[in-house]
Design an enzyme around this catalytic site. Sequence first.
Site, PDB file in Angstrom:
ATOM      1  N   GLY A  13      35.045  51.199  43.090  1.00 29.28           N
ATOM      2  CA  GLY A  13      36.441  51.622  43.264  1.00 29.28           C
ATOM      3  C   GLY A  13      36.659  53.058  42.821  1.00 29.28           C
ATOM      4  N   PHE A  14      37.902  53.447  42.832  1.00 27.81           N
ATOM      5  CA  PHE A  14      38.271  54.821  42.489  1.00 27.81           C
ATOM      6  C   PHE A  14      37.820  55.194  41.068  1.00 27.81           C
ATOM      7  CE2 PHE A  14      42.155  56.679  40.269  1.00 27.81           C
ATOM      8  CZ  PHE A  14      41.674  57.981  40.281  1.00 27.81           C
ATOM      9  N   ILE A  15      38.278  54.482  40.074  1.00 25.57           N
ATOM     10  CA  ILE A  15      37.946  54.859  38.685  1.00 25.57           C
ATOM     11  C   ILE A  15      36.478  54.562  38.390  1.00 25.57           C
ATOM     12  CG2 ILE A  15      38.470  54.474  36.234  1.00 25.57           C
ATOM     13  CD1 ILE A  15      41.357  53.813  37.073  1.00 25.57           C
ATOM     14  N   TYR A 146      51.256  40.942  37.711  1.00 26.39           N
ATOM     15  CA  TYR A 146      50.207  41.944  37.496  1.00 26.39           C
ATOM     16  C   TYR A 146      50.110  42.296  36.007  1.00 26.39           C
ATOM     17  CZ  TYR A 146      47.871  46.397  37.094  1.00 26.39           C
ATOM     18  OH  TYR A 146      47.029  47.392  36.673  1.00 26.39           O
ATOM     19  N   LYS A 150      46.900  41.372  33.432  1.00 31.36           N
ATOM     20  CA  LYS A 150      46.142  42.425  32.740  1.00 31.36           C
ATOM     21  C   LYS A 150      46.261  42.254  31.226  1.00 31.36           C
ATOM     22  CE  LYS A 150      44.068  45.357  34.289  1.00 31.36           C
ATOM     23  NZ  LYS A 150      42.654  45.333  34.759  1.00 31.36           N
TER      24      LYS A 150
END
Length: 305
Positions: A13-15, A146, A150
């Site tokens: 993914g992005f990170i 969400y 988390k």
Amino acid sequence: MKFSKSIITGGAGFIGSNLADHLIRIGHKVIVLDNFVSGKKSNLSHHKKKNLKIFKIDISKNKNLDQYFKGADYVFHLAGLAEIIPSIKNPRKYFINNAIGTLKVVQAAKKAKIKKLIYAASSSCYGNTKSFPTSEKEKIDLKHPYAATKFIGEEIVMSYALSFGMPNISLRFFNVYGPRLNTSGQYSAVIGNFLKQTKNKKPLTVVGDGKQTRDFIHVDDLSEAFIKIIKSKLVNKIYNLGSGKKTSINSIAKLFGGKKKYVPLRPGEPKHSLANISKIKKDINWRPKISIKEGISNLKKANFY
Ligand code: UDP
């Protein structure tokens, strides 16, 4: 010479893929576990096979995670589902991915006796706080599935640290941006949307009046903090990870330039979000270096869309 072996869940993914770049640069061997729902092979295609192994698995469903964790030194648990509105539409999927997924990763990491586990928590745990900049001591205010999933992940990570002495750290991310930020999807992050809209010569979609503010942190600054954490002796700690600076959506739009289009407010979003980052700055001697102006200008220059 023995190489450090790092596992990145969600590493495509992005990170995760940006973190992989940083770890490989300092000589780590990286193992990416990713289900490729939002991750992309192309995010990692610039790496040599000797430095990086990629496994397409779903951490919340896989029955034999232990095999991937054998001999690992560090675990960066970034895999999970993001975005608020889809989590309200399908909470079960979010609880399975984000909460059960984290439990499985923590159990496998415990068995492998890793040296450090870093969990990607979310600043969404502060909900509609009115206390800015927000410190880690602020009360938890979970406004949607969400945020709840988390936060449950964080509780799992911290309870294993407390009960079993696991070397776990939870980092509450604020708004992370940089190269490879997701630019597709209805609910993708604001900077990703603005990049795509600029490329397609479309007006920038500003939600509400655009006066809402966020704390944007560049993924390179975030990755540097990760590396300082694994080099430190810190365990069983929770840190905010942001820039400590607030930026309005209107001023982000201004940095991009071009036409704007105002669109309706989204449910569940706070008006403001700003991290107090004194704790992490002090404990790891780190500070964010890339200003939002510089970060966006680099993204535009690199023609990154
Ligand atoms: N936003 C916006 N235009 C977009 C996407 C987002 O104005 O195309 C706003 C959004 O309403 C929020 C802020 O930008 O106030 C940050 O949204 P994002 O989804 O990037 O992150 P969040 O902080 O909501 O998780």
